[in-house]
Design an enzyme around this catalytic site. Structure first.
Site, short mmCIF file in Angstrom:
data_model
loop_
_atom_site.label_atom_id
_atom_site.label_comp_id
_atom_site.label_asym_id
_atom_site.label_seq_id
_atom_site.Cartn_x
_atom_site.Cartn_y
_atom_site.Cartn_z
N SER A 48 8.83 -1.54 -6.18
CA SER A 48 7.46 -1.03 -6.01
C SER A 48 6.45 -1.92 -6.72
O SER A 48 5.25 -1.66 -6.65
CB SER A 48 7.36 0.40 -6.53
OG SER A 48 7.70 0.45 -7.89
N ASN A 136 9.97 8.17 -15.62
CA ASN A 136 9.46 9.37 -14.92
C ASN A 136 8.22 9.94 -15.59
O ASN A 136 7.25 10.29 -14.91
CB ASN A 136 10.55 10.44 -14.83
CG ASN A 136 11.76 9.95 -14.05
OD1 ASN A 136 11.73 8.86 -13.48
ND2 ASN A 136 12.83 10.73 -14.03
N THR A 181 -27.31 22.74 18.44
CA THR A 181 -26.02 23.43 18.41
C THR A 181 -25.34 23.01 19.70
O THR A 181 -26.03 22.79 20.71
CB THR A 181 -26.15 24.97 18.35
OG1 THR A 181 -26.86 25.39 19.53
CG2 THR A 181 -26.91 25.45 17.12
N HIS A 182 -24.03 22.88 19.67
CA HIS A 182 -23.27 22.41 20.85
C HIS A 182 -23.79 21.08 21.38
O HIS A 182 -23.69 20.81 22.58
CB HIS A 182 -23.32 23.45 21.99
CG HIS A 182 -23.01 24.84 21.55
ND1 HIS A 182 -21.73 25.35 21.51
CD2 HIS A 182 -23.82 25.84 21.11
CE1 HIS A 182 -21.76 26.60 21.08
NE2 HIS A 182 -23.02 26.91 20.81
N SER A 303 -22.12 -7.79 20.81
CA SER A 303 -21.00 -7.84 21.74
C SER A 303 -20.73 -9.30 22.09
O SER A 303 -21.66 -10.09 22.22
CB SER A 303 -21.35 -7.06 23.00
OG SER A 303 -20.60 -7.53 24.10
N LYS A 309 -26.37 -6.07 23.35
CA LYS A 309 -25.80 -4.98 22.56
C LYS A 309 -26.06 -5.10 21.06
O LYS A 309 -26.02 -6.19 20.49
CB LYS A 309 -24.28 -4.88 22.78
CG LYS A 309 -23.86 -4.48 24.17
CD LYS A 309 -24.28 -3.07 24.57
CE LYS A 309 -23.54 -2.00 23.82
NZ LYS A 309 -22.13 -1.93 24.19
N ASN A 311 -24.35 -2.85 18.17
CA ASN A 311 -23.39 -1.75 18.06
C ASN A 311 -23.28 -1.20 16.63
O ASN A 311 -23.32 -1.97 15.67
CB ASN A 311 -22.01 -2.22 18.53
CG ASN A 311 -22.01 -2.55 20.01
OD1 ASN A 311 -22.75 -1.94 20.78
ND2 ASN A 311 -21.22 -3.54 20.40
N GLU A 316 -18.99 3.61 13.06
CA GLU A 316 -17.74 3.88 13.78
C GLU A 316 -16.54 3.68 12.87
O GLU A 316 -15.56 4.43 12.93
CB GLU A 316 -17.63 2.97 15.01
CG GLU A 316 -18.64 3.34 16.09
CD GLU A 316 -18.83 2.26 17.14
OE1 GLU A 316 -19.47 2.54 18.14
OE2 GLU A 316 -18.35 1.12 16.95
N TYR A 343 12.26 14.71 -10.67
CA TYR A 343 11.86 13.43 -10.09
C TYR A 343 12.81 13.01 -8.97
O TYR A 343 14.03 13.15 -9.09
CB TYR A 343 11.83 12.32 -11.16
CG TYR A 343 11.43 10.99 -10.56
CD1 TYR A 343 10.09 10.65 -10.39
CD2 TYR A 343 12.39 10.09 -10.08
CE1 TYR A 343 9.71 9.46 -9.79
CE2 TYR A 343 12.02 8.90 -9.47
CZ TYR A 343 10.68 8.59 -9.33
OH TYR A 343 10.32 7.42 -8.72
N GLN A 348 7.78 7.65 -5.27
CA GLN A 348 7.23 6.30 -5.36
C GLN A 348 6.23 6.02 -4.23
O GLN A 348 5.37 5.17 -4.36
CB GLN A 348 8.38 5.29 -5.31
CG GLN A 348 7.96 3.86 -5.42
CD GLN A 348 9.13 2.97 -5.79
OE1 GLN A 348 9.57 2.99 -6.93
NE2 GLN A 348 9.65 2.21 -4.85
N LYS A 351 1.97 6.02 -4.58
CA LYS A 351 1.01 5.00 -5.04
C LYS A 351 0.20 4.39 -3.91
O LYS A 351 -1.02 4.22 -4.02
CB LYS A 351 1.73 3.88 -5.81
CG LYS A 351 1.58 3.96 -7.31
CD LYS A 351 2.37 5.07 -7.91
CE LYS A 351 3.84 4.75 -7.86
NZ LYS A 351 4.67 5.95 -8.15
N1 ARG Z 1 8.60 3.12 -9.45
C1 ARG Z 1 8.86 4.49 -9.74
C2 ARG Z 1 7.85 5.40 -9.04
O1 ARG Z 1 6.84 4.95 -8.69
C3 ARG Z 1 8.78 4.74 -11.20
C4 ARG Z 1 9.67 5.82 -11.67
C5 ARG Z 1 11.08 5.44 -11.49
N2 ARG Z 1 11.95 6.43 -11.98
C6 ARG Z 1 13.25 6.46 -11.65
N3 ARG Z 1 13.93 7.39 -12.16
N4 ARG Z 1 13.77 5.56 -10.86
O2 ARG Z 1 8.10 6.55 -8.84
#
Ligand code: ARG
Length: 481
Positions: A48, A136, A181-182, A303, A309, A311, A316, A343, A348, A351
């Site tokens: 990660s 964790n 409205t509508h 365009s 155009k 735009n 959008e 956990y 993961q 993120k």
């Molecule tokens: N990269 C992990 C995450 O984002 C960190 C925690 C990892 N913990 C584990 N027990 N492997 O969740």
């Protein structure tokens, strides 16, 4: 002091056993239990770091606080503590000076990266830092620290947008437009009243982010892997040092809870729904067929084929990008819904959701500000739009009610008058009094006064209505906020 006896045996173990002959930084995480090698594709799949390296400063900050906590219970001697702090600071400086060195790393995640780098910088003392914590509780800490900062930035941007709305409303405080409205013309409203509707939405969004901040502001460090740290770290001291308002009360919940992320992505989704609705309105209002507003060249595109155009791509894209964040919310909820405590590596995935949501939200907030602060209002087009569409029909019905007719009957009668005018292709003020009186004897000369748009908006003077005096007050309340 309590755990002083641990310092030496730990050193002893390191010197005498498995570290001999190995590079120190290869033993910082979890290799010991494994005889076989990781599959290369799985190693990439599992990594990660390319994503969570964005949490590096938070990870270092948390590590500094954890080192302090370990020193307080004598897991680290004062010199070891100093070494670790100095190593972490050196790493921090290096990250700030040359962030590109992060690219070279093959580390699994940001936590192993920080630990590995620390060991590279200060040697084996760095191997003690992970005592009594787990990745964790560490990742929960990092994301909470990150999100708290992000929320402050988001709230600042929402506030800035509210200011742009108030500016645009103040600069066009007398302009009247058709309200819909509508997507059919309904009644005349002040443009400022229309804009302040969005002010209300973004004000609620601002409060939702505040609420989200409150729930994020809770320290999970000390929860360990799941059962609570095996070392009596002072969590209250950690809380103070890391600037949290509270500490988590259950270690299992602390390492598996991502509600604060759901809160954030959910509040962001709703903000983007509001931005998307504003974008949709402005796409319509700026279309040549409406032309009430003209978007600046700086937020429009041309365009490749049609030379004429101009735009509204910015609007959008805002409308389109709201879909991403709503998708992120769905994804996060689905990741969470089937997870057994505590956990699991599924977490993961959170993120990318967090970062993508934040980046998309900030971009959309920023571009909307640019759009609002650079657009031109075209009062004459708005004016023309008020002439067609029988926007004053309700005022006519209300007139009859004031003369004593029950509303249902008045509604029916005005409906017939509208149909009559439509057939004759004339507007309500063009119908002669005689014709009105043919429909009802209640009509008198004064109906022509109530048929003007000005008198229509003035008639809507309840709290929250579009009358000029109410909107003036609403604008000054908004400025106050
Ligand atoms: N990269 C992990 C995450 O984002 C960190 C925690 C990892 N913990 C584990 N027990 N492997 O969740």
């Amino acid at each position: 002091m309590i755990l002083n006896h641990l310092a030496n045996p730990f050193d002893q173990v390191q010197r005498e056993s498995h570290l001999v002959g190995k590079e120190l930084w290869n033993v910082t995480t979890w290799g010991g239990r494994f005889a076989g090698k990781m599959d290369e594709a799985f190693e990439r799949f599992n990594r990660s770091f390319p994503i969570d390296k964005r949490l590096i400063l938070e990870d270092i900050e948390g590590s500094l606080a954890h080192a302090e906590a370990l020193k307080s219970i004598a897991v680290l001697t004062p010199p070891e503590f100093k070494e670790i702090v100095s190593g972490l600071h050196q790493l921090k400086d290096r990250v700030k000076e040359a962030p590109s060195f992060l690219e070279e790393s093959k580390d699994e995640d940001v936590h192993t990266f920080v630990e590995t780098q620390l060991v590279k910088i200060i040697g084996k003392t760095g191997l003690k830092l992970h005592t009594g914590r787990s990745r964790n509780d560490q990742i929960a800490l990092d994301t909470r620290l990150f999100l708290k900062r992000a929320l402050i930035e988001v709230q600042g941007q929402v506030k800035q947008l509210m200011i742009e709305i108030v500016n645009l409303a103040s600069n066009n405080s007398e302009l009247i437009i058709p309200g819909f409205t509508h997507l059919r013309k309904a009644q005349p409203i002040l443009f400022a009243h229309y804009l302040l509707a969005y002010f209300e939405m973004f004000f609620r969004d601002h409060q939702r982010f505040q609420d989200c901040f409150r729930r994020t502001n809770c320290l999970p460090l000390g929860a360990g892997a799941l059962a609570g740290s095996g070392f009596p770290v002072n969590r209250e001291a950690l809380r103070k040092q890391l600037g949290f308002a509270q500490i988590t009360h259950n270690s299992l919940d602390a390492v598996s809870d991502r509600d604060y992320l759901v809160d954030f992505v959910s509040a962001s989704s709703l903000t983007l729904v509001h931005l998307s609705r504003l974008a949709e309105d402005f796409i319509i209002y700026s279309a040549p067929e409406f032309g009430w507003i003209e978007l600046s060249d700086c937020v429009t595109t041309g365009s490749s084929l049609m030379p004429q155009k101009k735009n509204p791509d910015s609007l959008e894209l805002i409308r389109g990008k709201s879909a991403r964040v709503i998708g992120n919310l769905t994804q996060l909820l689905i990741v969470l819904k089937g997870l057994p405590l505590t956990y699991n590596k599924d977490l993961q995935e959170d993120k990318e959701i967090l970062f993508d949501t934040l980046d998309t939200l900030l971009d959309c907030l920023n571009i909307t500000q640019v759009i609002l602060s650079t657009l031109q209002v075209n009062p004459s087009a708005a004016h023309r739009a008020l002439e067609e569409g029988f926007l004053n029909a309700t005022d006519l019905a209300d007139y009859l009610v004031r003369k004593g007719l029950p509303f249902r009957e008045a509604h029916e009668l005005v409906g017939r008058i509208v149909l009559n005018c439509e057939n004759q292709r004339i507007k309500l003020p063009d119908l002669p009094l005689d014709d009105y009186q043919h429909f009802s004897v209640l009509f008198e000369e004064d109906i022509f006064e109530i048929l003007s748009v000005q008198s229509s908006i003035e008639a809507h003077s309840v709290h929250g209505g579009t009358s000029p005096s109410r909107v003036t007050k609403a604008l000054s309340d908004a400025k106050e906020i």
